[in-house]
Design an enzyme around this catalytic site. Structure first.
Site, PDB file in Angstrom:
ATOM      1  N   SER A   1      17.645  11.087   1.114  1.00 45.26           N
ATOM      2  CA  SER A   1      17.489  10.466  -0.211  1.00 45.26           C
ATOM      3  C   SER A   1      16.039  10.511  -0.665  1.00 45.26           C
ATOM      4  O   SER A   1      15.656   9.785  -1.587  1.00 45.26           O
ATOM      5  CB  SER A   1      17.999   9.024  -0.181  1.00 45.26           C
ATOM      6  OG  SER A   1      17.242   8.226   0.721  1.00 45.26           O
TER       7      SER A   1
ATOM      8  N   ASN B   1      18.736  -1.432   5.797  1.00 45.48           N
ATOM      9  CA  ASN B   1      19.747  -1.942   4.857  1.00 45.48           C
ATOM     10  C   ASN B   1      19.208  -3.057   3.964  1.00 45.48           C
ATOM     11  O   ASN B   1      19.473  -3.077   2.767  1.00 45.48           O
ATOM     12  CB  ASN B   1      20.992  -2.401   5.623  1.00 45.48           C
ATOM     13  CG  ASN B   1      21.597  -1.270   6.432  1.00 45.48           C
ATOM     14  OD1 ASN B   1      21.268  -0.104   6.202  1.00 45.48           O
ATOM     15  ND2 ASN B   1      22.460  -1.593   7.379  1.00 45.48           N
TER      16      ASN B   1
ATOM     17  N   THR C   1      34.278   0.164 -45.197  1.00 43.31           N
ATOM     18  CA  THR C   1      35.221  -0.061 -44.102  1.00 43.31           C
ATOM     19  C   THR C   1      36.201   1.098 -44.191  1.00 43.31           C
ATOM     20  O   THR C   1      36.515   1.548 -45.305  1.00 43.31           O
ATOM     21  CB  THR C   1      35.965  -1.409 -44.228  1.00 43.31           C
ATOM     22  OG1 THR C   1      36.750  -1.397 -45.415  1.00 43.31           O
ATOM     23  CG2 THR C   1      35.005  -2.590 -44.274  1.00 43.31           C
ATOM     24  N   HIS C   2      36.647   1.599 -43.075  1.00 39.44           N
ATOM     25  CA  HIS C   2      37.503   2.801 -43.037  1.00 39.44           C
ATOM     26  C   HIS C   2      36.844   3.981 -43.750  1.00 39.44           C
ATOM     27  O   HIS C   2      37.542   4.858 -44.264  1.00 39.44           O
ATOM     28  CB  HIS C   2      38.871   2.522 -43.671  1.00 39.44           C
ATOM     29  CG  HIS C   2      39.543   1.302 -43.136  1.00 39.44           C
ATOM     30  ND1 HIS C   2      40.314   1.301 -41.997  1.00 39.44           N
ATOM     31  CD2 HIS C   2      39.509   0.018 -43.572  1.00 39.44           C
ATOM     32  CE1 HIS C   2      40.745   0.070 -41.761  1.00 39.44           C
ATOM     33  NE2 HIS C   2      40.277  -0.733 -42.690  1.00 39.44           N
TER      34      HIS C   2
ATOM     35  N   SER D   1      16.549  25.173 -37.682  1.00 40.52           N
ATOM     36  CA  SER D   1      17.518  26.106 -37.123  1.00 40.52           C
ATOM     37  C   SER D   1      16.845  27.432 -36.826  1.00 40.52           C
ATOM     38  O   SER D   1      15.839  27.782 -37.440  1.00 40.52           O
ATOM     39  CB  SER D   1      18.651  26.299 -38.136  1.00 40.52           C
ATOM     40  OG  SER D   1      19.280  27.545 -37.948  1.00 40.52           O
TER      41      SER D   1
ATOM     42  N   LYS E   1      17.291  24.457 -42.918  1.00 35.23           N
ATOM     43  CA  LYS E   1      17.844  23.311 -42.200  1.00 35.23           C
ATOM     44  C   LYS E   1      16.820  22.253 -41.807  1.00 35.23           C
ATOM     45  O   LYS E   1      15.710  22.550 -41.391  1.00 35.23           O
ATOM     46  CB  LYS E   1      18.526  23.793 -40.916  1.00 35.23           C
ATOM     47  CG  LYS E   1      19.824  24.495 -41.193  1.00 35.23           C
ATOM     48  CD  LYS E   1      20.959  23.521 -41.343  1.00 35.23           C
ATOM     49  CE  LYS E   1      21.670  23.406 -40.009  1.00 35.23           C
ATOM     50  NZ  LYS E   1      22.714  22.407 -40.061  1.00 35.23           N
TER      51      LYS E   1
ATOM     52  N   ASN F   1      17.524  19.057 -39.399  1.00 30.09           N
ATOM     53  CA  ASN F   1      18.580  18.393 -38.627  1.00 30.09           C
ATOM     54  C   ASN F   1      18.117  17.065 -38.046  1.00 30.09           C
ATOM     55  O   ASN F   1      17.036  17.000 -37.457  1.00 30.09           O
ATOM     56  CB  ASN F   1      19.023  19.295 -37.470  1.00 30.09           C
ATOM     57  CG  ASN F   1      19.573  20.618 -37.949  1.00 30.09           C
ATOM     58  OD1 ASN F   1      20.199  20.694 -39.014  1.00 30.09           O
ATOM     59  ND2 ASN F   1      19.335  21.671 -37.185  1.00 30.09           N
TER      60      ASN F   1
ATOM     61  N   GLU G   1      21.351  12.585 -32.955  1.00 29.84           N
ATOM     62  CA  GLU G   1      22.496  13.154 -32.246  1.00 29.84           C
ATOM     63  C   GLU G   1      22.273  13.029 -30.732  1.00 29.84           C
ATOM     64  O   GLU G   1      23.200  12.752 -29.971  1.00 29.84           O
ATOM     65  CB  GLU G   1      22.682  14.617 -32.653  1.00 29.84           C
ATOM     66  CG  GLU G   1      22.975  14.770 -34.152  1.00 29.84           C
ATOM     67  CD  GLU G   1      22.538  16.131 -34.712  1.00 29.84           C
ATOM     68  OE1 GLU G   1      22.653  17.140 -34.000  1.00 29.84           O
ATOM     69  OE2 GLU G   1      22.081  16.170 -35.877  1.00 29.84           O
TER      70      GLU G   1
ATOM     71  N   GLN H   1      23.728   4.746  -0.813  1.00 24.77           N
ATOM     72  CA  GLN H   1      22.536   5.539  -1.099  1.00 24.77           C
ATOM     73  C   GLN H   1      22.648   6.190  -2.481  1.00 24.77           C
ATOM     74  O   GLN H   1      21.664   6.345  -3.190  1.00 24.77           O
ATOM     75  CB  GLN H   1      22.399   6.613  -0.004  1.00 24.77           C
ATOM     76  CG  GLN H   1      21.305   7.614  -0.218  1.00 24.77           C
ATOM     77  CD  GLN H   1      21.009   8.401   1.052  1.00 24.77           C
ATOM     78  OE1 GLN H   1      20.618   7.839   2.060  1.00 24.77           O
ATOM     79  NE2 GLN H   1      21.226   9.701   1.015  1.00 24.77           N
TER      80      GLN H   1
ATOM     81  N   LYS I   1      21.270   4.967  -6.307  1.00 25.28           N
ATOM     82  CA  LYS I   1      19.941   5.085  -6.925  1.00 25.28           C
ATOM     83  C   LYS I   1      19.872   6.090  -8.077  1.00 25.28           C
ATOM     84  O   LYS I   1      19.418   5.716  -9.169  1.00 25.28           O
ATOM     85  CB  LYS I   1      18.878   5.389  -5.858  1.00 25.28           C
ATOM     86  CG  LYS I   1      18.458   4.133  -5.085  1.00 25.28           C
ATOM     87  CD  LYS I   1      17.598   4.448  -3.873  1.00 25.28           C
ATOM     88  CE  LYS I   1      18.476   4.938  -2.727  1.00 25.28           C
ATOM     89  NZ  LYS I   1      17.675   5.289  -1.530  1.00 25.28           N
TER      90      LYS I   1
HETATM   91  N1  ARG Z   1      18.395   6.052   2.610  1.00 24.47           N
HETATM   92  C1  ARG Z   1      19.230   4.900   2.659  1.00 24.47           C
HETATM   93  C2  ARG Z   1      19.609   4.496   1.238  1.00 24.47           C
HETATM   94  O1  ARG Z   1      18.989   4.981   0.369  1.00 24.47           O
HETATM   95  C3  ARG Z   1      18.522   3.757   3.285  1.00 24.47           C
HETATM   96  C4  ARG Z   1      19.398   2.845   4.072  1.00 24.47           C
HETATM   97  C5  ARG Z   1      19.985   3.601   5.186  1.00 24.47           C
HETATM   98  N2  ARG Z   1      20.562   2.745   6.178  1.00 24.47           N
HETATM   99  C6  ARG Z   1      21.246   3.241   7.186  1.00 24.47           C
HETATM  100  N3  ARG Z   1      21.706   2.415   8.039  1.00 24.47           N
HETATM  101  N4  ARG Z   1      21.494   4.506   7.266  1.00 24.47           N
HETATM  102  O2  ARG Z   1      20.497   3.722   1.019  1.00 24.47           O
END
Ligand code: ARG
Length: 504
Positions: free
Chosen positions: A24, A112, A157-158, A279, A285, A287, A292, A324, A327
């Protein structure tokens, strides 16, 4: 940098593909400094509880500060040889000061609770930045609204002509919606800013820790107590994404309105060149593509909500590697929401408003049928339904004769009423013209929250006060975080100088 920190039990390394699949490190770059701060607070607390001796703490803190400097100088090179930023930073410290002192860094902690604390610290920051962008957009809307209190504009409306309003009243509708978006983000902040550190892997730790101390040093409002909940739950992240999604649904509707109103057919508004594109083939154009894109980005943000919900729903209690994956969608969510808010604020501030075109569109409209019907209730004492029937007949007649409502005479009304209601209703000669005048129509509607200029001016003043109040709440949260940042920095500095810091 040699072999992995966490694979002593395993005979072989990940192969290269699996390592890249598993790591990660890329998404973790966004929590690099949070990880250092969290580790410093944890280790200071451990020292204060007598777990880490002072000389080891000093070595650890110095090494962590060096890693921070390397990061800030852009010298950090991390690849898939690390599972995550947590492994990289611990490894880097051990490489610098050896495994005796450096090996104390992770005492009484798990990745953790570590990753949860890092992400919560980052998300609280993202929330405050997003909330600030919301307030800036509200301010842009208020400024624009102030100059268009009398700018008549059709309300739909509509997709059909409904009633005459003003451009200001329209802008204020979104100012109000954004105030709620701000409140949703800030409510969520309280549930994000809870400290999970000290929960260990899932069931706490036998090491003497003090969760109140890390809560103080890291600027959390409270503790995420239960160690299973603290390490497993991501509802606070989902809630942040939900708040952003609702916000984006508001921006998206606004973008739709403004895109339509930029068409030649409407011509109500024109985006500044800085917010427009052209464009490759059609030289004429202009835009409104930024609008958008805002509408498109709403899809991206909604998708993060569904991604997060789907990601956690089957994960059993306790940490699983699935988490993980929470994120990247979170980062995407905040990036898209914030840039959309910033661009929309720019669009609004620089918007050209074509008041003449708007005024033209309200002239001769049949929307005044409502005004006529309501006018007859007070003028002629009809029940609303009688009046409604009479006016419907008049609308049909005007359409048949190819004229506008305001061109009907009192005599037409008298005849129609005899036909429809069985009695002749006599009104003053200029009654019809009076009630079907666009500006008059606006002025006669004085109900709370209506587009009546006095009502809108009152709302603008009110919301300006509200904006100040909301800015104040934001500033208070910021300064609370700033105080804890200084506390942590000051505490680190004292230990580095060899002094036990004063604690109050
Ligand atoms: N890289 C992990 C995450 O982003 C960190 C926690 C990993 N914990 C483990 N017991 N493997 O969530």
């Amino acid at each position: 940098m040699g072999v992995s920190l966490f694979r002593e039990r395993l005979a072989r390394e990940f192969d290269e593909r699996t390592a890249r699949f598993h790591t990660s490190v890329v998404e973790d770059l966004r929590i690099f400094e949070e990880d250092i701060d969290g580790t410093e607070a944890h280790d200071i607390m451990l020292h204060e509880r007598g777990v880490i001796p002072l000389d080891a703490l000093k070595l650890i803190l110095r090494a962590l500060e060096e890693v921070r400097e390397e990061w800030r100088r852009g010298e950090v090179r991390i690849g898939a040889e690390f599972e995550d930023i947590h492994e990289y930073i611990e490894k880097r410290v051990i490489d610098k000061i050896g495994v005796h002192a450096g090996g104390m860094l992770h005492t009484g902690r798990s990745r953790n609770d570590q990753v949860a604390v890092d992400v919560r610290m980052r998300v609280r920051e993202e929330i405050l930045e997003t909330a600030k962008a919301v307030l800036n957009l509200i301010e842009a809307l208020l400024r624009k609204a102030e100059v268009h209190v009398e700018t008549l504009m059709m309300l739909y409306t509509h997709g059909q002509h409904a009633q005459v309003g003003t451009f200001s009243h329209y802008l204020m509708a979104y100012a109000d919606a954004l105030i709620r978006d701000y409140q949703r983000l800030m409510d969520c902040y309280g549930r994000v800013n809870m400290n999970p550190l000290g929960a260990g892997p899932v069931g706490g730790t036998s090491i003497e820790i003090d969760r109140h101390r890390t809560t103080e040093l890291l600027g959390f409002d409270s503790i995420a107590e239960n160690s299973i909940d603290a390490t497993s739950s991501r509802d606070w992240a989902i809630e942040a994404s939900a708040a952003c999604s609702i916000l984006m649904s508001n921006l998206s509707r606004m973008a739709s309105d403004l895109t339509e109103w930029s068409t030649r057919e409407f011509g109500y508004i024109e985006l500044a060149d800085e917010y427009s594109s052209s464009s490759s083939i059609m030289p004429q154009k202009k835009n409104p593509s930024t609008l958008e894109l805002i509408r498109g980005k709403s899809a991206e943000v909604f998708a993060t909500l569904l991604e997060l919900l789907t990601m956690v729903k089957g994960v059993q209690s306790g940490y699983y590697q699935d988490l993980q994956g929470t994120k990247p969608p979170l980062w995407r969510c905040f990036d898209s929401t914030r840039t959309s808010l910033e661009v929309m604020a720019g669009i609004i501030s620089t918007l050209k408003v074509n008041a003449d075109r708007m005024a033209e569109a309200v002239k001769g409209s049949f929307t005044y049928a409502v005004d006529l019907a309501e006018g007859l209730v007070s003028e002629a004492g009809l029940s609303f339904r009688e009046s409604y029937r009479l006016v419907a007949a008049l609308v049909r007649e005007a359409i048949d004769r190819g004229i506008s409502l305001s061109e009907l005479e009192a005599g037409d009304l008298a005849e129609a009423s005899a036909r429809v209601l069985g009695r002749r209703i006599e009104v003053k000669g200029d009654f019809i013209r009076m009630v079907t005048d666009p500006y008059g129509s606006l002025l006669r509607r004085r109900s709370l929250g209506s587009p009546n200029p006095r009502e809108v001016s009152r709302m603008i003043q009110e919301r300006k006060g509200k904006l100040e109040e909301l800015r104040h709440i934001l500033a208070e949260r910021r300064s609370k975080l700033e105080r804890s940042r200084k506390l942590l920095r000051g505490t680190v500095a004292s230990y580095l100088e060899g002094n036990e810091p004063k604690r109050g």
